[in-house]
Each structure stands twice: as C-alpha cells, then as structure tokens.
Motif scaffolding. Structure first.
Motif, PDB file in Angstrom:
ATOM      1  N   GLU A  23      34.522  36.747  29.711  1.00  0.00           N
ATOM      2  CA  GLU A  23      35.055  36.423  31.037  1.00  0.00           C
ATOM      3  C   GLU A  23      36.433  35.781  30.920  1.00  0.00           C
ATOM      4  O   GLU A  23      37.358  36.100  31.679  1.00  0.00           O
ATOM      5  CB  GLU A  23      34.092  35.477  31.756  1.00  0.00           C
ATOM      6  CG  GLU A  23      34.332  35.338  33.250  1.00  0.00           C
ATOM      7  CD  GLU A  23      33.964  36.578  34.043  1.00  0.00           C
ATOM      8  OE1 GLU A  23      34.481  36.732  35.164  1.00  0.00           O
ATOM      9  OE2 GLU A  23      33.182  37.413  33.539  1.00  0.00           O
ATOM     10  N   ILE A  24      36.577  34.879  29.966  1.00  0.00           N
ATOM     11  CA  ILE A  24      37.863  34.210  29.755  1.00  0.00           C
ATOM     12  C   ILE A  24      38.922  35.204  29.308  1.00  0.00           C
ATOM     13  O   ILE A  24      40.079  35.137  29.724  1.00  0.00           O
ATOM     14  CB  ILE A  24      37.700  33.072  28.731  1.00  0.00           C
ATOM     15  CG1 ILE A  24      36.910  31.915  29.367  1.00  0.00           C
ATOM     16  CG2 ILE A  24      39.051  32.572  28.228  1.00  0.00           C
ATOM     17  CD1 ILE A  24      36.462  30.855  28.397  1.00  0.00           C
ATOM     18  N   ARG A  27      39.744  37.154  32.637  1.00  0.00           N
ATOM     19  CA  ARG A  27      40.256  36.442  33.795  1.00  0.00           C
ATOM     20  C   ARG A  27      41.174  35.271  33.457  1.00  0.00           C
ATOM     21  O   ARG A  27      41.924  34.801  34.316  1.00  0.00           O
ATOM     22  CB  ARG A  27      39.080  35.906  34.630  1.00  0.00           C
ATOM     23  CG  ARG A  27      38.150  36.975  35.174  1.00  0.00           C
ATOM     24  CD  ARG A  27      36.853  36.354  35.696  1.00  0.00           C
ATOM     25  NE  ARG A  27      37.097  35.383  36.736  1.00  0.00           N
ATOM     26  CZ  ARG A  27      37.174  35.675  38.042  1.00  0.00           C
ATOM     27  NH1 ARG A  27      37.033  36.924  38.438  1.00  0.00           N
ATOM     28  NH2 ARG A  27      37.372  34.729  38.922  1.00  0.00           N
ATOM     29  N   THR A  32      38.271  31.208  35.259  1.00  0.00           N
ATOM     30  CA  THR A  32      36.853  31.406  34.978  1.00  0.00           C
ATOM     31  C   THR A  32      36.042  30.193  35.390  1.00  0.00           C
ATOM     32  O   THR A  32      36.328  29.071  34.982  1.00  0.00           O
ATOM     33  CB  THR A  32      36.631  31.677  33.474  1.00  0.00           C
ATOM     34  OG1 THR A  32      37.298  32.891  33.115  1.00  0.00           O
ATOM     35  CG2 THR A  32      35.153  31.813  33.158  1.00  0.00           C
ATOM     36  N   ASP A  36      31.069  32.415  37.524  1.00  0.00           N
ATOM     37  CA  ASP A  36      31.471  33.698  36.941  1.00  0.00           C
ATOM     38  C   ASP A  36      30.658  33.993  35.683  1.00  0.00           C
ATOM     39  O   ASP A  36      30.206  35.124  35.462  1.00  0.00           O
ATOM     40  CB  ASP A  36      32.967  33.688  36.572  1.00  0.00           C
ATOM     41  CG  ASP A  36      33.878  33.567  37.779  1.00  0.00           C
ATOM     42  OD1 ASP A  36      33.529  34.111  38.837  1.00  0.00           O
ATOM     43  OD2 ASP A  36      34.937  32.915  37.658  1.00  0.00           O
TER      44      ASP A  36
END
Length: 200
Positions: A23-24, A27, A32, A36
């Motif tokens: 995710e990091i 995004r 994040t 999320d």
C-alpha cells in the motif's frame, strides 16, 4: 515485551506487513491509512491492533524491517556466496539492476523518513541491516584472500565498510539524479581495488 506468535499468528502478521508495504509503495506513506491496510489485507480493526497495539508507527517500523529484509534478499544468492570474481560480478550486476529498477523511489528510504531516522527503532533497523550486509561482504573478501585472489594484508572488514559506503553513496546519487552511473562506478572501482590488492 515481545509476544510469541503461533505459526498462524505469524502468518497473519506478515500478511498485514506485506499488505502495508504494498500500500505504501502504491500510495505513499503519508497517504496510507490503517483503514487502507485493513481493506487491502482483509483484516479487522481488532485484528490489526492485536498485532500492532501502538498503531501506525509500530506498523511502519515492521514495514521498515520487512523492506530492509528485501534489500538483502534482492542480492541473493550472490551476496552469501561471494567466492569467485564471477560471483562478485553477478552480485554487482544484481545490485545495479535492483536499484535501477527502483529508480528514484526506494521503499525503505520512504518508510524510514516517515519514522524518523534518529528514533531508536529506526536506528536499530538500519544498524542491523548494515551489520548483516558488512558481514556478508567481509566474508566474501576473506574467501578471496584464502584463494590468493585478494592481498592477505588487506583488512577485510575495513574494505567491506568502504565498499558498502561507496554503494550507499551511489544509491543516494541515483535517488537524487535518476542515474545509476555513480553506483556502477562505486562498485566497479571497489572491486577493481580488491583485485589489484593481490599484486601489492
């Protein structure tokens, strides 16, 4: 106090960390949120806080540890078996390819900048990574010394430190300019110096 996890618990924790890392990467660390991460990993709020009771900062530290492991993992199997000059060349090419592919986005650097490099947790992650990296490089140099390929009088630990410092400097230049030329030069000169030491 460190909690001992069952195999299932360890797998769940790793899944959360891997999901947070992904995710990091997609995004950015600032954008994040824990929601999320929960959505990406299919994790409930209670489950997430079971493994990371201190919240996002604790999760970010776990992600930093995960990304540090990826740094070393990306260099295998060569890093742990630097026995010949061909092995060193393969390792050098793997390092350059890895950081060139990352370009100006280094996941570990992104996470560490958010945690704060001077915090005890971040320093511990960095120190452990560098110590393990140096140990592998020094072992490779000593193997070449035993084979008569590197000068016996060379201080393997000091040479490994200089090599890693040059590598890290090359990575910083790549992050700043987008070019791998400095990283390639640092590795090539360091390896050339190792080879030349045999004749001294």
């Amino acid at each position: 106090m460190t909690r001992t996890l069952t195999n299932k618990g360890a797998a769940t924790r790793l899944r959360i960390v891997e999901g947070a890392a992904a995710e990091i990467r997609d995004r950015g660390v600032l954008a994040t949120t824990l929601d999320d991460v929960r959505a990406r990993t299919g994790t409930s709020k209670s489950q997430l806080f079971h493994y990371f009771p201190d919240g996002k900062e604790q999760l970010l530290l776990a992600v930093a540890e995960f990304e540090a492991e990826q740094v070393l993992g990306s260099q295998q199997p060569y890093l742990r078996a630097l026995h010949t000059w061909a092995d060193w060349r393969a390792w050098r090419d793997t390092v350059v390819a890895h950081y060139t592919e990352q370009g100006q986005h280094c996941p570990l650097n992104v996470v560490m900048s958010q945690i704060g490099r001077n915090t005890p947790g971040a320093q511990a992650v960095s120190t452990q990574l560098m110590e393990r990296w140096l140990t592998e490089l020094a072992a490779g140099i000593r193997h070449l010394q035993a084979a008569g390929e590197v000068g016996a009088a060379l201080d393997a630990d000091r040479a490994a430190s200089a090599l890693l410092a040059g590598l890290q400097g090359g990575v910083i230049m790549l992050l700043s300019t987008g070019s791998s030329v400095h990283l390639e030069a640092a590795l090539d000169v360091a390896i050339e110096n190792l080879r030349a030491s045999a004749g001294r």
